[in-house]
Design an enzyme around this catalytic site. Structure first.
Site, PDB file in Angstrom:
ATOM      1  CB  SER A  19     -42.799 113.638  25.407  1.00 28.69           C
ATOM      2  OG  SER A  19     -44.124 113.979  25.535  1.00 28.69           O
ATOM      3  CB  CYS A 126     -46.771 120.012  33.736  1.00 29.32           C
ATOM      4  SG  CYS A 126     -46.767 118.915  34.994  1.00 29.32           S
ATOM      5  CB  THR A 260     -35.232 119.789  18.094  1.00 29.01           C
ATOM      6  OG1 THR A 260     -35.944 120.155  19.698  1.00 29.01           O
ATOM      7  CG2 THR A 260     -35.003 121.134  17.509  1.00 29.01           C
TER       8      THR A 260
HETATM    9  C1  LIG Z   1     -42.213 121.060  19.725  1.00 25.95           C
HETATM   10  C2  LIG Z   1     -42.022 120.577  21.212  1.00 25.95           C
HETATM   11  C3  LIG Z   1     -43.059 120.043  22.057  1.00 25.95           C
HETATM   12  C4  LIG Z   1     -42.612 119.564  23.219  1.00 25.95           C
HETATM   13  N1  LIG Z   1     -43.559 118.866  24.006  1.00 25.95           N
HETATM   14  C5  LIG Z   1     -43.279 118.112  25.066  1.00 25.95           C
HETATM   15  C6  LIG Z   1     -44.266 117.516  25.848  1.00 25.95           C
HETATM   16  O1  LIG Z   1     -45.448 117.368  25.686  1.00 25.95           O
HETATM   17  N2  LIG Z   1     -43.831 116.706  26.993  1.00 25.95           N
HETATM   18  C7  LIG Z   1     -42.274 116.786  27.222  1.00 25.95           C
HETATM   19  O2  LIG Z   1     -42.213 115.873  28.021  1.00 25.95           O
HETATM   20  N3  LIG Z   1     -41.541 117.179  26.542  1.00 25.95           N
HETATM   21  C8  LIG Z   1     -41.804 117.818  25.427  1.00 25.95           C
HETATM   22  N4  LIG Z   1     -40.787 118.693  24.931  1.00 25.95           N
HETATM   23  C9  LIG Z   1     -39.324 118.403  24.894  1.00 25.95           C
HETATM   24  C10 LIG Z   1     -38.848 117.398  24.211  1.00 25.95           C
HETATM   25  O3  LIG Z   1     -39.381 115.766  24.396  1.00 25.95           O
HETATM   26  C11 LIG Z   1     -37.403 117.180  24.679  1.00 25.95           C
HETATM   27  O4  LIG Z   1     -37.129 116.808  25.880  1.00 25.95           O
HETATM   28  C12 LIG Z   1     -36.601 118.382  24.312  1.00 25.95           C
HETATM   29  O5  LIG Z   1     -37.064 118.944  23.163  1.00 25.95           O
HETATM   30  C13 LIG Z   1     -35.031 118.087  24.111  1.00 25.95           C
HETATM   31  O6  LIG Z   1     -34.701 117.557  23.157  1.00 25.95           O
HETATM   32  P1  LIG Z   1     -34.587 117.679  21.714  1.00 25.95           P
HETATM   33  O7  LIG Z   1     -33.424 118.602  21.594  1.00 25.95           O
HETATM   34  O8  LIG Z   1     -34.122 116.296  20.972  1.00 25.95           O
HETATM   35  O9  LIG Z   1     -35.742 118.274  21.048  1.00 25.95           O
HETATM   36  C14 LIG Z   1     -41.230 119.243  23.484  1.00 25.95           C
HETATM   37  C15 LIG Z   1     -40.250 119.872  22.736  1.00 25.95           C
HETATM   38  C16 LIG Z   1     -40.638 120.361  21.418  1.00 25.95           C
HETATM   39  C17 LIG Z   1     -39.594 121.014  20.863  1.00 25.95           C
END
Ligand SMILES: Cc1cc2nc3c(=O)[nH]c(=O)nc-3n(C[C@H](O)[C@H](O)[C@H](O)COP(=O)(O)O)c2cc1C
Ligand code: FES
Lengths: 298, 245
Positions: A19, A126, A260
């Site tokens: 997300s 949130c 990411t």
């Molecule tokens: C730019 C950005 C926006 C994100 N927005 C949300 C969001 O709207 N809702 C949510 O549940 N997680 C959000 N996340 C968290 C990611 O879904 C994920 O849990 C977190 O980034 C760890 O995974 P990754 O290391 O693969 O990014 C966001 C992460 C990033 C980097």
């Protein structure tokens, strides 16, 4: 070879878009679904339109990746068409939602369900209405109430995405026990300061840390929660390549989400993960991905 | 976050400034950087010159651009990048078509083989007219040059003369140029301007038909755009709400 997994919905491989990353525009979600992702989770959507924080909303200094988007979203009613476009791919869309209380979450979940999503993901990272930077996920009673009410209002599976910014994630996981799956982890709270300007690098000051530096934290929470609750777990946090994904699966994740890493690898990462997984299973004589889930749990 | 020291700041019209500073990484025509106004904001800006000291051209329309436009020589300028896929260079005759601040990113392409159609709302909004010899000026209100739009000037030209046509400006203007040039030539590149929050292909704010303008663009060929039906039609606002252009 079987790559199908069951997380409450059956998906054709274990790789899902996380997300908040490239999931605001229906055409982008559609393109990602057509390029190897088994499912996408939408950006977290609330009841009304929100601009979010002013840029800078991201800060990148390898391996650090911080974001403070501020839950910008078009509001649930405006999001209907984006889901519709994404669904043209014929693959499942998981609707992520955020709210302040159980009635708000339920209302959002019902609307998402009516748009045709296959499951709901509750974003429990949130802000809590109490303020003070507290997150909904750190209030077990509220989590319990939200999950129970949403579960009773929709027919599709409900996933709870837990906040790691709490003193006891097991308590949070237990409070969310009625969910069909637990998603771990959301970003870890953090910040950086630019010493040349003497200012925080994000306009919101505080941000969420993601990417490869949080992987050990994600692995630990997936392992611990799987071991202690036995629930279906979806792993997320710092997955950059197939070995990272396999590590999460061995720790107990039935599927994983990727966010990411798209910054460095692009959308093609989903096809690369699929071919990497097939190669790994081939080499190691594994015919069913489900045989790998949680094998590392002692 | 990178920073450099402002080398010069020249006011080129009432609300537009050109700043020069030195950058370590090489920059190519069509690329952009995210410039940070600490504690105020961050905006994407393209280069009006890619040779050191590189030049950016900023029009004041909000707090971050106001801060940047007022940076004085000797002060620090904070940025990340350069980002984006650049224009394809050609050695022969070139035509650039620019409107408003969309003129700036086309400037690094200018040499003595370059003709230009520059368009603006009114005479005072036109920039860089002194940098081009073969110049066709168009203003919406007719205060200078032809009264009308960039495409009106284009219609009077023999496009077969040019080895490459480069276009940048508001999407509606680019769509009219696209519609006119479609099926006439494939040697056209457009630099798209869409809202950019992250600049690195993560946030989806700049996307067009699943393609990220910040990462896969901002430069697209006329052929690329044929497969993008969002072009000139819809985009997302800052909140993510779909807007019909
Ligand atoms: C730019 C950005 C926006 C994100 N927005 C949300 C969001 O709207 N809702 C949510 O549940 N997680 C959000 N996340 C968290 C990611 O879904 C994920 O849990 C977190 O980034 C760890 O995974 P990754 O290391 O693969 O990014 C966001 C992460 C990033 C980097
Ligand atoms: S500006 Fe964020 S994806 Fe392009």
């Amino acid at each position: 070879m079987n790559l199908n997994v069951d997380i409450g919905i059956k998906i054709s491989n274990p790789f899902i878009l996380a997300s908040g990353i490239l999931d605001e525009n229906g055409y982008t979600m559609k393109r990602i679904l057509e390029n190897g992702a088994a499912a996408v989770v939408t950006k977290s959507i609330g009841t009304s339109e929100r601009q979010g924080y002013n840029p800078p909303i991201i800060y990148e200094n390898d391996p650090v990746f911080l974001n403070a988007v501020g839950l910008s979203n078009p509001g649930i009613d405006n999001f209907k068409d984006e889901v519709k476009i994404a669904l043209e791919s014929g693959r499942p869309v998981i609707g992520s939602i955020f709210g302040k209380d159980a009635p708000e979450f339920s209302e959002l979940a019902k609307k998402m369900e009516s748009y045709g999503v296959s499951a709901i993901e509750l974003n429990l990272s949130c802000p809590h209405v109490n303020g003070y930077g507290m997150e909904v996920g750190s209030d077990p009673d509220l989590v319990y109430e939200i999950v129970s009410e949403v579960k009773s209002r929709v027919k599709i599976p409900v996933f709870s995405k837990l906040s790691p910014n709490t003193s006891n994630i097991l308590e949070e996981a237990k409070a969310a026990e009625k969910s069909d799956a637990l998603v771990l982890i959301n970003t870890l709270k953090g910040m950086e300061i630019d010493i040349a300007s003497k200012k925080p690098v994000l306009s919101n000051v505080y941000g969420g840390l993601s990417g490869k530096c949080i992987k050990p934290v994600g692995i630990r929470y997936v392992y611990e929660v799987k071991k202690e609750t036995g629930k279906t777990v979806i792993g997320v946090g710092g997955i950059e390549n197939v070995n990272d994904a396999i590590e999460y699966i061995m720790a107990g994740a039935s599927a994983v989400q990727i966010g990411t890493a798209i910054y460095r690898h692009g959308i093609k990462i989903f096809n690369e993960l699929n071919s990497g997984l097939i190669e790994y299973m081939d080499k190691n004589g594994i015919s069913n991905i489900n045989d790998m889930i949680g094998v590392a749990i002692a | 976050m990178n920073h450099s020291i402002v080398y010069s700041n020249v006011r080129i019209n009432e609300s537009t400034h050109s700043l020069r500073f030195f950058m370590e990484s090489p920059v190519h025509p069509g690329q952009f950087i995210m410039i940070w106004a600490p504690g105020i904001g961050e905006i994407p800006i393209s280069f009006s010159s890619v040779n050191n000291p590189v030049e950016i051209t900023v029009k004041i329309y909000g707090e971050p651009s106001k801060y940047i436009a007022n940076l004085m020589p000797g002060e620090k300028i904070f940025y990340r990048g350069p980002y984006g896929r650049p224009f394809t260079g050609v050695t022969g005759k070139k035509l650039i078509i620019g409107a408003g601040t969309g003129i700036a990113p086309l400037m690094p392409l200018v040499d003595n083989m370059t003709s230009a159609i520059l368009s603006a709302k009114t005479k005072n909004d036109l920039i860089f007219t002194d940098r081009i010899k073969n110049l066709y000026v168009v203003t919406d209100d007719g205060t200078l040059g032809i009264k009308g739009f960039a495409v009106d000037a284009l219609k009077q030209m023999d496009i077969n003369e040019f080895d490459m046509i480069y276009v940048c400006g508001p999407e509606i203007m680019m769509k009219s140029v696209y519609d006119y040039l479609l099926n006439k030539t494939d040697r056209v590149e457009f630099s798209l301007e869409r809202p950019m929050k992250c600049g690195i292909g993560i946030c989806d704010s700049c996307s067009i038909n699943g393609i990220q303008v910040c990462r896969d663009g901002p430069v697209f060929s006329i052929k690329d755009l044929k497969n993008m039906d969002e072009f000139g039609r819809t985009r997302l606002s800052f909140s993510g709400k779909r807007i019909y252009l």
